[in-house]
Design a protein around this motif. Sequence first.
Motif, mmCIF file in Angstrom:
data_model
loop_
_atom_site.group_PDB
_atom_site.id
_atom_site.type_symbol
_atom_site.label_atom_id
_atom_site.label_comp_id
_atom_site.label_asym_id
_atom_site.label_seq_id
_atom_site.Cartn_x
_atom_site.Cartn_y
_atom_site.Cartn_z
ATOM 1 N N LYS A 1 43.970 35.187 41.035
ATOM 2 C CA LYS A 1 45.251 35.876 41.188
ATOM 3 C C LYS A 1 46.047 35.721 39.904
ATOM 4 O O LYS A 1 45.947 34.716 39.204
ATOM 5 C CB LYS A 1 46.018 35.280 42.375
ATOM 6 C CG LYS A 1 45.312 35.498 43.709
ATOM 7 C CD LYS A 1 46.016 34.748 44.826
ATOM 8 C CE LYS A 1 45.247 34.873 46.126
ATOM 9 N NZ LYS A 1 45.866 34.074 47.215
ATOM 10 N N ARG B 1 50.488 34.632 46.684
ATOM 11 C CA ARG B 1 50.116 34.917 45.290
ATOM 12 C C ARG B 1 50.197 33.685 44.404
ATOM 13 O O ARG B 1 49.768 33.724 43.247
ATOM 14 C CB ARG B 1 51.030 35.996 44.706
ATOM 15 C CG ARG B 1 50.841 37.396 45.276
ATOM 16 C CD ARG B 1 51.713 38.397 44.533
ATOM 17 N NE ARG B 1 51.484 38.309 43.101
ATOM 18 C CZ ARG B 1 52.446 38.427 42.190
ATOM 19 N NH1 ARG B 1 53.698 38.613 42.542
ATOM 20 N NH2 ARG B 1 52.154 38.342 40.901
ATOM 21 N N VAL C 1 46.705 28.916 40.620
ATOM 22 C CA VAL C 1 47.197 30.148 40.001
ATOM 23 C C VAL C 1 48.087 29.821 38.794
ATOM 24 O O VAL C 1 48.060 30.521 37.772
ATOM 25 C CB VAL C 1 47.954 31.002 41.036
ATOM 26 C CG1 VAL C 1 48.666 32.179 40.370
ATOM 27 C CG2 VAL C 1 46.979 31.528 42.092
ATOM 28 N N HIS D 1 45.859 28.962 36.030
ATOM 29 C CA HIS D 1 45.292 30.198 35.503
ATOM 30 C C HIS D 1 46.300 30.937 34.631
ATOM 31 O O HIS D 1 45.948 31.497 33.591
ATOM 32 C CB HIS D 1 44.827 31.091 36.646
ATOM 33 C CG HIS D 1 44.377 32.432 36.196
ATOM 34 N ND1 HIS D 1 43.297 32.605 35.371
ATOM 35 C CD2 HIS D 1 44.894 33.662 36.409
ATOM 36 C CE1 HIS D 1 43.152 33.892 35.116
ATOM 37 N NE2 HIS D 1 44.117 34.553 35.725
#
Length: 301
Positions: A108, A236, A241, A244
């Motif tokens: 994501k 989300r 995430v 990332h």
Amino acid sequence: MSHAADIALIDRFLEMMAAEAGASRNTLLAYQGDLIAASEVLGGRLGAAKPEELGRLSSEWADLANSTLARKSASLRRFFGFLADEGMRKDDPSSALARPAARRALPKILSRDDIDLLFAEIEIRLQRAGDLKRPLRLSALVELLYGSGLRATELVSLDVRAIVSDRPYAILRGKGGKERLVPVSDRARFSVARWVDVRPTGTSWLFPSGKSHLSRVRLFQMIKELARDAGIPPERVSPHVLRHAFATHLLEGGADLRALQTMLGHADIATTEIYTHVDSRRLVELVERAHPLVDAAARRS
């Protein structure tokens, strides 16, 4: 060849993976499980299996998920490659194994605007809070997730001495017990220092909770709550995430992929390439701007 002979070969293979490849305990257990299961299907003839015999494995694994099939096939390919390299087999039959077209789903993505919203919500909490402990802890956690690319487990288990105010990096022990340097920005060190001033004492954890450290589950909950309050769908956003986003935004800013691999603690550069999902347009622009043949063509025109 007997099942006992297969076990002996598997043990030698695992010893090599531990000594030469530095495989982690979990990786070794995964290899062991895949290889023993394959040996059982082949009646203890894995080490001596012919290409046509490996077709039985493909039939046996037909209903497995692509990702699981890909892992099992990779385990066997590495095992047979080891046998061939060590002269225990004259051939490598692994070409007969199934090659599933498995791809990792892209992680994501959070935009820089999304990140700004998260930090804006943290600032709101800091300004409104009567007790600053929780917002200061959250600030330090998010700064290290997004600013240093830490894994959730690495973050919650940090020692209080890991982040030093006058040192722009930290030394972490990540997957497989391997140490690596990660950057720690000025603002992250500032956030950590503010948290250390108010954190509970009497423990060596940077983020203590009860008799241990903050749990990964609680960290996930805190990040989801922050996302919700910042107006971002919670599904989300997660610690992974944010890690990332650290990688993606660094790469978009021109970071070197090899340096990024080191900072993220990836053993394989291919993992970094997938993790950062570099878009093809930017790579094409990079080649057109920097490749010497492009300059030569421009001079001829």
